[in-house]
Write a protein that holds these residues in place. Structure first.
Motif, PDB file in Angstrom:
ATOM      1  N   MET A  26       0.774  -1.225   0.062  1.00  0.00           N
ATOM      2  CA  MET A  26      -0.100  -0.197  -0.025  1.00  0.00           C
ATOM      3  C   MET A  26       0.818   1.247   0.147  1.00  0.00           C
ATOM      4  O   MET A  26       0.958   1.819  -1.028  1.00  0.00           O
ATOM      5  N   LEU A  27       2.033   1.309   0.531  1.00  0.00           N
ATOM      6  CA  LEU A  27       2.620   2.269   1.396  1.00  0.00           C
ATOM      7  C   LEU A  27       3.714   2.722  -0.335  1.00  0.00           C
ATOM      8  O   LEU A  27       3.924   3.968  -0.956  1.00  0.00           O
ATOM      9  N   SER A  28       3.813   1.324  -1.574  1.00  0.00           N
ATOM     10  CA  SER A  28       4.428   1.710  -2.072  1.00  0.00           C
ATOM     11  C   SER A  28       3.670   2.254  -3.763  1.00  0.00           C
ATOM     12  O   SER A  28       4.881   3.098  -4.288  1.00  0.00           O
ATOM     13  N   ILE A  29       2.481   1.734  -3.605  1.00  0.00           N
ATOM     14  CA  ILE A  29       1.606   2.242  -4.453  1.00  0.00           C
ATOM     15  C   ILE A  29       0.805   3.648  -3.742  1.00  0.00           C
ATOM     16  O   ILE A  29       1.072   4.172  -5.303  1.00  0.00           O
ATOM     17  N   SER A  30       0.927   3.855  -3.362  1.00  0.00           N
ATOM     18  CA  SER A  30       1.233   5.054  -2.610  1.00  0.00           C
ATOM     19  C   SER A  30       1.280   6.511  -2.564  1.00  0.00           C
ATOM     20  O   SER A  30       0.979   7.299  -3.403  1.00  0.00           O
ATOM     21  N   ALA A  31       2.441   5.930  -2.721  1.00  0.00           N
ATOM     22  CA  ALA A  31       4.329   6.539  -3.139  1.00  0.00           C
ATOM     23  C   ALA A  31       4.240   7.587  -4.524  1.00  0.00           C
ATOM     24  O   ALA A  31       4.495   8.410  -4.554  1.00  0.00           O
ATOM     25  N   TYR A  32       3.671   6.262  -5.147  1.00  0.00           N
ATOM     26  CA  TYR A  32       3.742   6.777  -6.727  1.00  0.00           C
ATOM     27  C   TYR A  32       2.851   7.262  -6.688  1.00  0.00           C
ATOM     28  O   TYR A  32       3.611   8.600  -7.837  1.00  0.00           O
ATOM     29  N   TYR A  33       1.635   7.750  -6.648  1.00  0.00           N
ATOM     30  CA  TYR A  33       0.438   8.461  -7.006  1.00  0.00           C
ATOM     31  C   TYR A  33       0.885   9.782  -6.044  1.00  0.00           C
ATOM     32  O   TYR A  33       1.149  10.339  -6.889  1.00  0.00           O
ATOM     33  N   LEU A  34       1.628   9.662  -5.122  1.00  0.00           N
ATOM     34  CA  LEU A  34       1.926  11.490  -4.571  1.00  0.00           C
ATOM     35  C   LEU A  34       3.334  11.816  -5.094  1.00  0.00           C
ATOM     36  O   LEU A  34       3.180  12.758  -5.388  1.00  0.00           O
ATOM     37  N   ILE A  35       4.296  11.011  -5.343  1.00  0.00           N
ATOM     38  CA  ILE A  35       5.099  11.638  -6.833  1.00  0.00           C
ATOM     39  C   ILE A  35       4.367  12.074  -7.814  1.00  0.00           C
ATOM     40  O   ILE A  35       5.226  13.037  -8.343  1.00  0.00           O
ATOM     41  N   LYS A  57       5.244  17.205   7.495  1.00  0.00           N
ATOM     42  CA  LYS A  57       6.685  17.433   6.365  1.00  0.00           C
ATOM     43  C   LYS A  57       6.656  15.840   5.579  1.00  0.00           C
ATOM     44  O   LYS A  57       7.385  15.858   4.947  1.00  0.00           O
ATOM     45  N   LEU A  58       5.188  15.012   6.455  1.00  0.00           N
ATOM     46  CA  LEU A  58       5.321  13.520   5.684  1.00  0.00           C
ATOM     47  C   LEU A  58       5.159  13.589   3.563  1.00  0.00           C
ATOM     48  O   LEU A  58       6.274  12.684   3.444  1.00  0.00           O
ATOM     49  N   PHE A  59       4.687  14.500   3.303  1.00  0.00           N
ATOM     50  CA  PHE A  59       5.179  14.206   2.352  1.00  0.00           C
ATOM     51  C   PHE A  59       5.634  15.739   1.285  1.00  0.00           C
ATOM     52  O   PHE A  59       5.403  16.596  -0.131  1.00  0.00           O
ATOM     53  N   ASN A  60       6.636  16.417   1.896  1.00  0.00           N
ATOM     54  CA  ASN A  60       7.525  17.317   1.037  1.00  0.00           C
ATOM     55  C   ASN A  60       8.736  17.188   0.530  1.00  0.00           C
ATOM     56  O   ASN A  60       9.440  17.806  -0.160  1.00  0.00           O
ATOM     57  N   TYR A  61       9.270  15.642   1.136  1.00  0.00           N
ATOM     58  CA  TYR A  61      10.267  14.709   0.703  1.00  0.00           C
ATOM     59  C   TYR A  61      10.147  13.549  -0.396  1.00  0.00           C
ATOM     60  O   TYR A  61       9.046  12.839   0.133  1.00  0.00           O
ATOM     61  N   LYS A  62      10.431  14.460  -1.518  1.00  0.00           N
ATOM     62  CA  LYS A  62      10.501  13.291  -2.524  1.00  0.00           C
ATOM     63  C   LYS A  62      11.101  12.565  -2.053  1.00  0.00           C
ATOM     64  O   LYS A  62      10.799  10.439  -2.431  1.00  0.00           O
TER      65      LYS A  62
END
Length: 446
Positions: free
Chosen positions: A196-205, A346-351
């Motif tokens: 779930m983290l992998s797919i979510s991180a892909y969408y966020l990037i 700052k969780l989603f601030n750093y790619k």
């Protein structure tokens, strides 16, 4: 190649491929249940969108897992007929229980979960998600029971050259069942969460489905953090169990050759079986003795205390165990950093941290496989520890060329299944979750 080597290669290939999927689906099942609980309690359409998306991912993994798992049981009757003859009275019971008590529960309610959105109430759907999670968890339990009996047999007697069941519950709760089961479940929760983290991180990037991805990421991060840290403690208790019941395996894990008190814990090294030493060793004095029994005076047996012909393949056992531990520490560090950044808002601030999570599904998947290899190779040369050697369990009627041919067929079929799984997975990821507006419009029309 000999029949023994080919039979082992075939079983390793088929179970290795199969074992990609059960941990993923078990972990996802409990996260989906949480999401369904939030949807039932709040009515928030975001949770409905999340549930539908992750249920489809779960279903895809479940189908491929079932398809790749069926051949494993047939191999016990073909390639390992002597093993089946020896333990069939015991080994068949947990496998039957898994099919009757767990698989049918999971598969039946999964059908309701996938196809019942417009036909069932939210509460019924929520119950279905719970039953799927319970079914997958029970399925894992009975499989672990069967395998644990091979590691630490109990509740049996030898009669006419066969192991005969005398105490069902003693066999079920043999000395390694619970420690190994909780260790496997921790790995499964970590795997589902990291998928779930992998797919979510892909969408966020990619800046797609941001609300969906952020909520999914946060839920999965908490589960991954708890599971990863939990494995540290569960693994410790599992290590104590191995020390008590399979001390030779523990010695192989640690590259520990000399029997001694104040036994050191190995940080790094390369076991040298020929010279009976661990080269380039970096050790912490006394820590292994303290870890297994809480005292520096505890004597830990070394490999030299056991017959040389009963040593497992040292390099494979040692390397796989330490690779598992290393990946576990990576997951602990990554999830801890993620929670710290979340706390700092700052969780989603750093790619960079998001990029680290994209291949995250590989971390627990490889850790699961390394742990399995360490466990199974570490008990060699025994197929049933202390009772039946692997060389004695192989079939005596199936010729080598037939096993080689079937192995090639399995490679082709499993390769096709793997391609199909990832093709459908990537297509689903590209399509993304259902928009919340579409779900709201659907509700109005209904």
């Amino acid at each position: 190649m000999s029949v023994l080597i080919l039979a082992r290669l075939q079983f390793y290939f088929t179970i290795g491929f199969h074992y990609i999927f059960p941990p993923m689906t078990i972990g996802l099942a409990w996260i989906i249940f949480y999401i369904m609980t939030r949807y039932k309690n709040t009515g928030d359409k975001l949770y409905e969108s999340m549930a539908k998306f992750w249920i489809n991912i779960f279903a895809l993994g479940f189908v491929v897992g079932v398809a790749t798992g069926i051949p494993l049981e047939f191999q016990f009757g073909t390639n390992w007929s002597e093993y089946s003859r020896y333990v069939g009275d015991i080994f068949g019971a947990p496998l039957a229980a898994e099919g009757v008590l767990a698989f049918f529960l999971e598969s039946t309610f999964l059908g309701l979960l996938v196809f019942g959105w417009k036909r069932l109430s939210v509460k019924t759907h929520w119950i279905s998600s719970l039953m799927v999670a319970i079914g997958s968890t029970l399925s894992a339990f009975w499989i672990i029971v069967a395998n644990s009996w091979q590691q630490t047999p109990a509740g049996y007697k030898i009669e006419n050259g066969r192991a005969v069941l005398t105490d069902f519950w003693a066999a079920v709760f043999n000395p390694s069942t619970l420690e190994r089961y909780f260790h496997v479940m921790g790995g499964a929760l970590a795997t589902g969460a990291f998928v779930m983290l992998s797919i979510s991180a892909y969408y966020l990037i990619k800046k797609q489905h941001q609300e969906f991805a952020q909520k999914s990421f946060k839920i999965a991060l908490v589960v991954a953090f708890i599971a990863s840290w939990g494995q540290l403690f569960i693994g410790h208790f599992h290590g104590i169990q191995v020390w008590k019941t399979q001390p030779l395996k523990l010695a192989a894990f640690e590259g520990h050759f000399e029997t001694q008190a104040n036994a050191p814990f190995l940080i790094f090294g390369i076991p040298n079986a020929a010279a009976e030493r661990t080269d380039f060793a970096i050790r912490i004095p006394s820590v292994l003795s303290i870890a297994v029994a809480g005292s520096t005076d505890t004597v830990v047996k070394g490999l030299k205390d056991f017959p040389r012909d009963e040593w497992p393949p040292l390099l494979i056992t040692f390397a796989s165990f330490h690779s598992m531990v290393g990946l576990g520490m990576l997951m602990i560090g990554l999830t801890t950093l993620g929670l710290i950044l979340w706390r700092m808002d700052k969780l989603f601030n750093y790619k960079l941290i998001l990029y680290a999570f994209i291949p995250g599904f590989l971390y627990p998947t490889f850790a699961n496989h390394f742990g399995w290899v360490a466990t199974e190779v570490g008990r060699q040369p025994w197929i049933v520890y202390g009772l039946l050697k692997t060389s004695q369990g192989v079939s005596v009627v199936v010729p080598a060329y037939q096993i080689a041919l079937s192995l090639l067929i399995f490679i082709g079929i499993y390769g096709l299944l793997g391609y199909t799984f990832f093709f459908l997975l990537f297509r689903k990821i590209k399509k993304g979750p259902e928009p919340i507006t579409a779900l709201q419009a659907e509700e109005v029309l209904s």
